[in-house]
Design a protein around this motif. Structure first.
Motif, PDB file in Angstrom:
ATOM      1  N   SER A 120       0.833  -1.199   0.000  1.00 36.60           N
ATOM      2  CA  SER A 120       0.000   0.000   0.000  1.00 36.60           C
ATOM      3  C   SER A 120       0.873   1.257   0.000  1.00 36.60           C
ATOM      4  O   SER A 120       1.956   1.285   0.588  1.00 36.60           O
ATOM      5  N   ILE A 121       0.372   2.307  -0.667  1.00 35.23           N
ATOM      6  CA  ILE A 121       1.102   3.576  -0.725  1.00 35.23           C
ATOM      7  C   ILE A 121       1.406   4.082   0.680  1.00 35.23           C
ATOM      8  O   ILE A 121       2.452   4.701   0.920  1.00 35.23           O
ATOM      9  N   ARG A 122       0.532   3.769   1.604  1.00 34.51           N
ATOM     10  CA  ARG A 122       0.710   4.225   2.987  1.00 34.51           C
ATOM     11  C   ARG A 122       2.012   3.708   3.600  1.00 34.51           C
ATOM     12  O   ARG A 122       2.642   4.408   4.409  1.00 34.51           O
ATOM     13  N   TYR A 123       2.431   2.491   3.196  1.00 41.84           N
ATOM     14  CA  TYR A 123       3.613   1.876   3.811  1.00 41.84           C
ATOM     15  C   TYR A 123       4.871   1.981   2.944  1.00 41.84           C
ATOM     16  O   TYR A 123       5.946   1.562   3.381  1.00 41.84           O
ATOM     17  N   HIS A 150       7.659   3.865   4.662  1.00 45.39           N
ATOM     18  CA  HIS A 150       8.247   3.053   5.730  1.00 45.39           C
ATOM     19  C   HIS A 150       9.276   2.086   5.162  1.00 45.39           C
ATOM     20  O   HIS A 150      10.386   1.932   5.700  1.00 45.39           O
ATOM     21  N   ILE A 164       4.893  -2.909   9.901  1.00 54.03           N
ATOM     22  CA  ILE A 164       4.405  -3.046   8.523  1.00 54.03           C
ATOM     23  C   ILE A 164       3.662  -4.377   8.396  1.00 54.03           C
ATOM     24  O   ILE A 164       4.235  -5.441   8.641  1.00 54.03           O
TER      25      ILE A 164
END
Length: 307
Positions: free
Chosen positions: A66-69, A72, A180
């Motif tokens: 996901s773009i969110r991770y 990270h 993650i």
């Protein structure tokens, strides 16, 4: 019986991983005579990425992150793969593989210091004593024999190696805090790819591919070992070990890494055993064990049955 077999299997996975990681210093040192550090790392990350991709496809664990991770994973890849390995490979240009093995065991001390500074963990006499012992051990490892006397070697290689242990501690704290939600094998693959991407410009700048023809079969074997067994199987088996054992139990296998490095360095590189360095390494490990409060796990008290 099934639980015992599972724990033994997990212990075997951890032992195999530590054995590969211990020998990695020796393999890196073996090829640095003909390749610069960045060329070594490009080949290692490239081979490792291909092998990890093969494992992911075979196990059908491919997923898009996901773009969110993505930020990270990028940060972890920069710290845990690129920066960490560049520091270690550069350090090995000027220090022995066995010294690198002893110094890497200092990493948990930095983890404790970071926890005290940023996670507000309390320091007690036991932790303070352990840290002092570990620091003394680092100083002893940094001592070399000069004639009939001993002198502390102010060597950039030792400083870079200690810096790599600090970097690994930062990476470990981030890895634990970011959480993650993807399989370790998949995250490791993406981090390895990031390492490959970041080091590729340097091999292009230095025309590092021109030196590949200088490598013999033994040195190519070292590179394949670094890519497949160290970057691939080592991280994969470490994750499998964590599935069957508590993290504290698995972490105790790390104390074997410098011993494996020492044995491999003597057998493969004919490095001399310096008793002061060995003593320093043992003191580092004792200090780390004291800081982590693991003496009770390594040497449990005798029960009536044991007596």
């Amino acid at each position: 019986m099934t639980q015992i077999r599972s724990r033994l299997t997990s212990s075997l996975y951890a032992l195999i991983s530590i054995s590969f990681w211990g020998v990695s210093f020796v393999s890196t040192k073996a090829v640095l005579g003909k390749l610069d550090p960045f060329s070594v790392l490009v080949l290692r990350f490239g081979i490792g990425s291909l092998f990890l991709l093969f494992l992911i496809l075979v196990q059908r664990k491919w997923q898009r992150i996901s773009i969110r991770y993505i930020p990270h994973v990028i940060v972890l890849g920069i710290l845990g793969v690129f920066v960490h390995q560049v520091l270690q490979a550069t350090a090995l240009l000027t220090i022995d593989a066995s010294s690198a093995g002893w110094l890497i065991s200092f990493s948990p001390i930095f983890t404790v210091i970071l926890s005290i500074l940023f996670l507000h963990e309390k320091i007690n006499i036991q932790k303070a004593l352990g840290m002092i012992l570990a620091i003394i051990g680092v100083l002893l490892v940094s001592i070399s024999r000069s004639g009939q006397s001993f002198e502390i070697v102010i060597n950039i290689g030792f400083l870079l190696m200690v810096l790599s242990t600090l970097n690994w501690a930062v990476y470990s704290v981030l890895l634990k805090s970011l959480k993650i939600p993807y399989p370790p094998l998949l995250v490791t693959f993406y981090m390895c790819v990031i390492g490959f991407i970041l080091t590729t410009p340097f091999i292009i700048r230095d025309r590092g591919w021109e030196t590949l023809t200088l490598l013999n079969q033994t040195e190519w074997a070292h590179l394949l070992f670094l890519g497949i067994f160290v970057s691939g199987i080592g991280y994969w088996y470490w994750g499998k070990a964590l599935e069957g054992l508590e993290a504290s139990k698995v972490s105790m296998f790390l104390y074997l890494e410098p011993i494996i490095t020492l044995i491999a360095a003597v057998l493969l590189l004919q490095e001399r055993i310096i008793l002061v360095s060995v003593a320093g390494g043992i003191i580092i490990i004792i200090g780390v064990i004291i800081v982590n409060g693991q003496f009770g796990q390594l040497c449990p008290p005798l029960s009536r049955k044991d007596e």
